[in-house]
Scaffold this active site. Structure first.
Site, mmCIF file in Angstrom:
data_model
loop_
_atom_site.group_PDB
_atom_site.id
_atom_site.type_symbol
_atom_site.label_atom_id
_atom_site.label_comp_id
_atom_site.label_asym_id
_atom_site.label_seq_id
_atom_site.Cartn_x
_atom_site.Cartn_y
_atom_site.Cartn_z
ATOM 1 N N LYS A 205 -54.641 -35.055 43.017
ATOM 2 C CA LYS A 205 -54.983 -35.953 41.907
ATOM 3 C C LYS A 205 -54.908 -35.181 40.590
ATOM 4 C CE LYS A 205 -56.792 -38.892 39.097
ATOM 5 N NZ LYS A 205 -56.086 -40.108 38.660
ATOM 6 N N CYS A 259 -58.538 -38.656 31.290
ATOM 7 C CA CYS A 259 -57.859 -38.102 32.471
ATOM 8 C C CYS A 259 -56.942 -36.944 32.125
ATOM 9 C CB CYS A 259 -57.050 -39.197 33.139
ATOM 10 S SG CYS A 259 -57.992 -40.663 33.388
HETATM 11 N N1 SAJ Z 1 -49.012 -39.198 25.609
HETATM 12 C C1 SAJ Z 1 -48.153 -38.505 24.755
HETATM 13 N N2 SAJ Z 1 -46.810 -38.463 25.051
HETATM 14 C C2 SAJ Z 1 -46.314 -39.076 26.164
HETATM 15 C C3 SAJ Z 1 -47.216 -39.767 27.035
HETATM 16 C C4 SAJ Z 1 -48.549 -39.812 26.737
HETATM 17 O O1 SAJ Z 1 -48.559 -37.949 23.738
HETATM 18 O O2 SAJ Z 1 -45.103 -39.026 26.372
HETATM 19 C C5 SAJ Z 1 -50.444 -39.255 25.302
HETATM 20 C C6 SAJ Z 1 -50.931 -40.665 25.071
HETATM 21 O O3 SAJ Z 1 -50.772 -41.028 23.714
HETATM 22 C C7 SAJ Z 1 -52.402 -40.577 25.461
HETATM 23 C C8 SAJ Z 1 -52.410 -39.505 26.539
HETATM 24 O O4 SAJ Z 1 -51.182 -38.798 26.422
HETATM 25 O O5 SAJ Z 1 -53.170 -40.131 24.353
HETATM 26 C C9 SAJ Z 1 -52.570 -40.049 27.969
HETATM 27 O O6 SAJ Z 1 -51.795 -41.186 28.088
HETATM 28 P P1 SAJ Z 1 -51.154 -41.697 29.499
HETATM 29 O O7 SAJ Z 1 -50.025 -42.552 29.157
HETATM 30 O O8 SAJ Z 1 -50.903 -40.538 30.367
HETATM 31 O O9 SAJ Z 1 -52.228 -42.627 30.176
HETATM 32 P P2 SAJ Z 1 -53.640 -42.503 30.931
HETATM 33 O O10 SAJ Z 1 -54.345 -41.224 30.634
HETATM 34 O O11 SAJ Z 1 -54.311 -43.769 30.621
HETATM 35 O O12 SAJ Z 1 -53.250 -42.546 32.514
HETATM 36 C C10 SAJ Z 1 -52.983 -41.399 33.264
HETATM 37 C C11 SAJ Z 1 -51.937 -41.788 34.315
HETATM 38 N N3 SAJ Z 1 -51.548 -40.610 35.034
HETATM 39 C C12 SAJ Z 1 -50.231 -40.302 35.085
HETATM 40 O O13 SAJ Z 1 -49.385 -40.949 34.477
HETATM 41 C C13 SAJ Z 1 -49.875 -39.122 35.934
HETATM 42 C C14 SAJ Z 1 -52.543 -42.788 35.293
HETATM 43 O O14 SAJ Z 1 -51.622 -43.073 36.333
HETATM 44 C C15 SAJ Z 1 -53.798 -42.197 35.897
HETATM 45 O O15 SAJ Z 1 -54.385 -43.074 36.841
HETATM 46 C C16 SAJ Z 1 -54.791 -41.943 34.784
HETATM 47 O O16 SAJ Z 1 -54.212 -40.967 33.884
HETATM 48 C C17 SAJ Z 1 -56.065 -41.439 35.431
HETATM 49 O O17 SAJ Z 1 -57.036 -42.246 35.432
HETATM 50 O O18 SAJ Z 1 -56.057 -40.362 36.007
#
Ligand code: SAJ
Length: 440
Positions: A205, A259
């Site tokens: 995870k 996360c």
């Molecule tokens: N972000 C960037 N650049 C990117 C993608 C995201 O700067 O290319 C930033 C976003 O703006 C945000 C952060 O990262 O601030 C996290 O965003 P996210 O799109 O990763 O979304 P989360 O944190 O809501 O969800 C993640 C997901 N994990 C993965 O994609 C591996 C989700 O599947 C998980 O269930 C979740 O974390 C969790 O609860 O663990």
């Protein structure tokens, strides 16, 4: 019908309890120590904004397949989904909620019960924290109980669908436990249910989210390098992603959410000497808010003087969650520099520093607007609208979401993170990379 207790009715626990009742056709008792959460549910209401969740909750409450309680009751299975916050000083997981939730089971556990930990935890938590507590019940976890770790991986905003359709990992303290856990989740999971041991499940995870954090850090480092080399990072990303096996993520103002910004620290906690790339990625992402503020200093006529509009405070688009949001740090740092900051977010209702209620209030007389969260609403921003509110506006679009060409034609400069071509005439003063990581 099998009866289960879900302990912790937050972002994950409440939807999980509802889906176990609705799709799993189980008798579910939702347990939370927060009286407001319980009171709201007694009134048939939920405290979480998630599409479809209120309707699903109403269905199971009316059917009587979900009830709520302040403490666990005897059941066949207990699912723990409580917070595991990061201690920001020590960068270590606070496992007190997991320990307390496990202790709350001692009075109701019986031989043959299943205990599931869903919370995201450092590797080894089931073995080193939960089992010693469970043993205090007088039962032998290996002989008398089934104990598993089954982490969630749902995306806020699509939780109900993903709970049912995502594949699921079930890691047991022994094979029989894992199979018992698989049987429980088979009640509603349509995706693959992958069986392993508890410690592997804990680390898997964490590494899913760490993989994302490291790749976001690579995109952010690309942006910084392009700023120095006078190249447009978004053009590099666009071209590189034509490669069949390359998928560059997007540079941004920092990594928010409870996360991606947190889980890598749990891996570092588990293996501090060897998790070096992971630690460096956390530093790179953790410094982005500060780099955005230095960018603002470069674009403003005088450092610390002028009106700055911050558009978007939630950590990702079209949600109201501000946990670990980089916007909060950007607002704080800009305010402490002396800028007059007005921040607007159409989704976030809880008060935050420099909050204004409308986009118009934020943009009126602004010298610079920063797009920090790529809410869909901001895509319809037009140059005409902005020019009707501000005389000489400049935009820093940290999400590369606006049509910069449209704004340029109307005489509004739109800067993006990592577009070095735009900065040929400006030298961005980036902070020296601090030796340690204590500062983030
Ligand atoms: N972000 C960037 N650049 C990117 C993608 C995201 O700067 O290319 C930033 C976003 O703006 C945000 C952060 O990262 O601030 C996290 O965003 P996210 O799109 O990763 O979304 P989360 O944190 O809501 O969800 C993640 C997901 N994990 C993965 O994609 C591996 C989700 O599947 C998980 O269930 C979740 O974390 C969790 O609860 O663990």
């Amino acid at each position: 019908m099998e009866k289960i207790c879900v302990i912790g009715l937050g972002y994950i626990g409440l939807p999980t309890a509802i889906v176990f009742a609705l799709k799993g056709k189980l008798q579910v008792v939702g347990v939370d120590t927060n009286p407001q959460v319980i009171e709201l549910l007694h009134q048939g209401k939920i405290h979480i904004k998630e599409p479809g969740l209120q309707d699903a909750c109403t269905k199971v409450l009316q059917a009587g397949s979900l009830s709520v309680s302040r403490r666990p009751v005897p059941a066949d299975a207990f699912v723990i989904a409580v917070p595991t916050p990061l201690n920001n000083e020590t960068k270590q997981a606070n496992l007190s909620y997991v320990a307390k939730a496990t202790e709350s089971l001692l009075s109701v556990l019986k031989k043959g019960d299943l205990v599931v930990l869903e919370s995201t935890v450092p590797p080894g938590t089931v073995a080193e924290v939960m089992l010693p507590i469970l043993q205090r019940s007088g039962l032998d976890p290996y002989e008398d109980l089934w104990v598993v770790h089954s982490p969630e991986r749902v995306i806020p905003g699509n939780i109900l669908y993903e709970l049912e359709h995502n594949s699921r990992i079930v890691g047991g303290i022994d094979k029989e436990s894992a199979l018992r856990g698989k049987e429980l989740y088979s009640s509603f999971v349509k995706g693959d249910i992958l069986v392993t041991d508890a410690k592997t499940a804990e680390l898997t995870k964490l590494m899913e989210n760490t993989f994302r954090d490291v790749n976001i850090a690579l995109a952010n480092e690309l942006a910084l390098i392009c700023s120095e080399l006078g190249v447009d990072a978004w053009e590099v990303r666009r071209l590189a992603n034509y490669h069949p096996r390359v998928n560059f993520l997007s540079p941004g103002p920092g990594v928010g959410g409870h996360c991606i910004a947190i889980d890598p620290w749990f891996v570092i906690e588990g293996s501090p000497a060897l998790a070096r790339l992971i630690r460096t990625a956390r530093m790179i992402n953790g410094e982005m808010p500060e780099r955005v503020c230095h960018y603002v200093d470069t674009l403003m006529p005088k450092v610390g003087k002028g009106n700055v509009a911050v558009l978007g405070v939630a950590y990702k688009p079209d949600v109201d969650d501000v946990r670990e949001s980089p916007a909060l740090r950007i607002i704080e740092m800009l305010s402490s520099r002396g800028y007059s900051v007005r921040a607007y977010d159409p989704y976030v209702k809880d008060p935050f520093e420099a909050q204004v209620g409308t986009l118009e209030e934020a943009l009126t007389d602004m010298d610079l607007a920063i797009v920090v969260t790529d809410h869909t609403e901001f895509q319809s921003l037009t140059a005409e609208y902005i020019k009707s509110l501000a005389c000489h506006p400049v935009i820093l679009d940290t999400r590369h979401m606006l049509d910069a060409e449209q704004f340029r034609r109307a005489g509004i400069a739109v800067y993006t993170l990592g577009n070095g071509r735009q900065l040929q005439d400006k030298q961005i003063a980036y902070p020296e990379v601090a030796a340690g990581l204590e500062h983030i």
